[in-house]
Design a protein around this motif. Structure first.
Motif, PDB file in Angstrom:
ATOM      1  N   GLU A 187       0.831  -1.199   0.000  1.00 40.24           N
ATOM      2  CA  GLU A 187       0.000   0.000   0.000  1.00 40.24           C
ATOM      3  C   GLU A 187       0.867   1.251   0.000  1.00 40.24           C
ATOM      4  OE1 GLU A 187      -2.308  -0.051   3.550  1.00 40.24           O
ATOM      5  OE2 GLU A 187      -0.570  -0.069   4.886  1.00 40.24           O
ATOM      6  N   SER A 229       0.209   5.793   0.618  1.00 45.41           N
ATOM      7  CA  SER A 229      -0.754   6.832   0.959  1.00 45.41           C
ATOM      8  C   SER A 229      -0.071   8.191   0.969  1.00 45.41           C
ATOM      9  CB  SER A 229      -1.390   6.561   2.328  1.00 45.41           C
ATOM     10  OG  SER A 229      -0.404   6.568   3.344  1.00 45.41           O
ATOM     11  N   TYR A 249      -5.135   7.223  -0.910  1.00 46.13           N
ATOM     12  CA  TYR A 249      -4.712   5.891  -0.456  1.00 46.13           C
ATOM     13  C   TYR A 249      -4.911   4.898  -1.594  1.00 46.13           C
ATOM     14  CZ  TYR A 249      -4.729   1.404   1.970  1.00 46.13           C
ATOM     15  OH  TYR A 249      -4.471   0.117   2.353  1.00 46.13           O
ATOM     16  N   ARG A 250      -3.976   3.954  -1.716  1.00 45.36           N
ATOM     17  CA  ARG A 250      -4.102   2.901  -2.720  1.00 45.36           C
ATOM     18  C   ARG A 250      -3.531   1.603  -2.173  1.00 45.36           C
ATOM     19  NH1 ARG A 250      -5.269   2.334  -7.983  1.00 45.36           N
ATOM     20  NH2 ARG A 250      -4.282   0.635  -9.127  1.00 45.36           N
ATOM     21  N   ARG A 251      -4.314   0.535  -2.278  1.00 44.11           N
ATOM     22  CA  ARG A 251      -3.880  -0.806  -1.869  1.00 44.11           C
ATOM     23  C   ARG A 251      -3.333  -1.516  -3.091  1.00 44.11           C
ATOM     24  NH1 ARG A 251      -3.600  -3.428   3.348  1.00 44.11           N
ATOM     25  NH2 ARG A 251      -2.833  -5.491   2.814  1.00 44.11           N
TER      26      ARG A 251
END
Length: 418
Positions: free
Chosen positions: A205, A207, A231-233
């Motif tokens: 992840e 952010s 945010y990115r997973r």
């Protein structure tokens, strides 16, 4: 009385010298900020330059004694002026901080009568703002019934106020998260704060966020805040519900409900807009893209004697947030929370902190918003797989200062407190 006070000091000195530390009682990780704070500066008659016999990195020789007796000395210094009218307030040493940013935070005002308790509060509060290494408040007589208040400051060096620094977080299950944070404190010399950060957990992840906080809008006692978050997973965890991606903006406006600076009450409405892509087990266990609108309201009561490491007062908050999707999968849910922290000072012996927090969530709540009871950042002694929509937490702590604060002076950089 004097013998008992000296006996207590000798006892504490022997405890610290022998390496004994008074244990802390805690049933939950505290959310109170703990960081550096300040001591009183040298008197006006002392020289500010370093003696040639001192080392390049030096420490105030009498700082430990002054710290222990500062509150007592200040109170007795001002007591003889009690009842006199404040003719003017003079501020020295504020090279970057504007005078009005100091005056407005003081409960002692021009035209009002001297109150030793308010002078003591102002000294503690200005130190706790985090902008000054030393704060020294004194009073001088002008006429028989009028006086002036003099505030002498040493500002913290820019090195600690406006340069980026690396950050490193560790989670027992997720691993290490690293990144960089840039925070400009006391922006424009008005107590504003601009911050930006980026964090990443490799192959899992990343952010980012940016914020701007304004404590006084256009010279009025109104607070305003802007936040951007991202945010990115990167992977797909095993648990069912998780946020894959989100981007949003948040705005808040703080409105005072009282004029009193000692016991403050604030009402803070907020609104945020978010674009979110998440995997939800209900209704079909697939990805859903939504546009989320969040409306919030916070009521705050604050009588702490300082922002940073308070030793006296109460800090209580009631938070209400209502979340609804305006586009995509139809969802609607609410968050309710109440928290209070009570600080009771026992002088040199330390501070007792009693805190309670209660939370309740209602509506079609996604799995990633269910509360946990346990884990590395919650109530100790419980497994982090205990989840639900309501909880009550209680903490009891005893905070004891075992070092400082001391004021160090680095040539060409300035004074900082530790």
């Amino acid at each position: 009385m004097e013998f008992r006070r000296n006996a207590i000091r000798l006892y504490l000195f022997l405890l610290v010298s022998s390496g004994f530390i008074i244990p802390s009682i805690s049933y939950c990780q505290s959310d109170q900020p703990v960081c550096k704070y300040s001591v009183l500066s040298e008197s006006a008659g002392e020289k500010r330059s370093c003696s040639s016999s001192r080392k390049k990195l030096n420490i105030s020789r009498h700082s430990l004694v002054r710290n222990r007796l500062s509150a007592y000395t200040l109170e007795n210094k001002v007591k003889k002026f009690a009842g006199q009218v404040i003719d003017t307030i003079i501020v020295y040493g504020n090279e970057r901080t504007r005078r009005r940013a100091v005056i407005r935070e003081m409960a002692s005002k021009k035209g009002e009568r001297i109150n030793p308790d308010l002078i003591k509060r102002d000294s503690s509060y200005l130190k706790g703002m985090g902008y000054f290494s030393t704060v020294d408040i004194s009073v001088e007589n002008i006429t028989e019934d009028r006086c002036r208040v003099i505030v002498r400051l040493d500002e913290r060096p820019n090195l600690f106020m406006r340069y980026p620094y690396p950050v490193l977080d560790y989670h027992f299950e997720e691993g290490i998260r690293y990144g960089i944070r840039w925070k400009i404190k006391n922006f424009r010399g008005l107590g504003e704060e601009i911050a930006a950060s980026f964090k990443k957990r490799r192959d899992k992840e990343h952010s980012g966020s940016a914020s701007w906080y304004i404590p006084w809008v256009c010279g009025k006692r109104v607070r305003m805040g802007f936040d951007f978050f991202n945010y990115r997973r990167l992977d797909e965890p095993e648990y069912a519900d998780f946020i894959k991606e989100q981007n949003g903006l948040r705005f808040s406006l703080g409105l005072p409900l009282t004029k009193d600076l000692v016991e403050q009450i604030w009402m803070t409405p907020s609104i945020s807009i978010e674009d979110r892509n998440s995997r939800l087990s209900v209704p079909e266990g697939k990805y859903y893209r939504q546009n989320i609108l969040t409306l919030g309201m916070r009521l705050t009561y604050d009588s702490r004697n300082r922002w940073i490491v308070p030793t006296d007062g109460v800090y209580a908050r009631i938070n209400l947030k209502h979340v609804l999707s305006v586009n995509g999968l139809d969802q609607e849910y609410s968050f309710f929370s109440f928290s209070t922290s009570n600080f009771t000072s026992f002088g040199n012996m330390g501070t007792l902190i009693l805190a309670v927090r209660a939370d309740n969530y209602e509506g079609s709540l996604p799995g990633f918003y269910q509360m946990e009871l346990g884990g590395n950042s919650d109530l100790r002694g419980y497994s982090d797989n205990i989840k639900g929509t309501a909880r009550i937490l209680g903490t009891m702590q005893w905070r004891k200062k075992i070092y400082g604060p001391n004021v160090f002076e680095i040539p060409r950089i300035g004074k900082f407190d530790l």
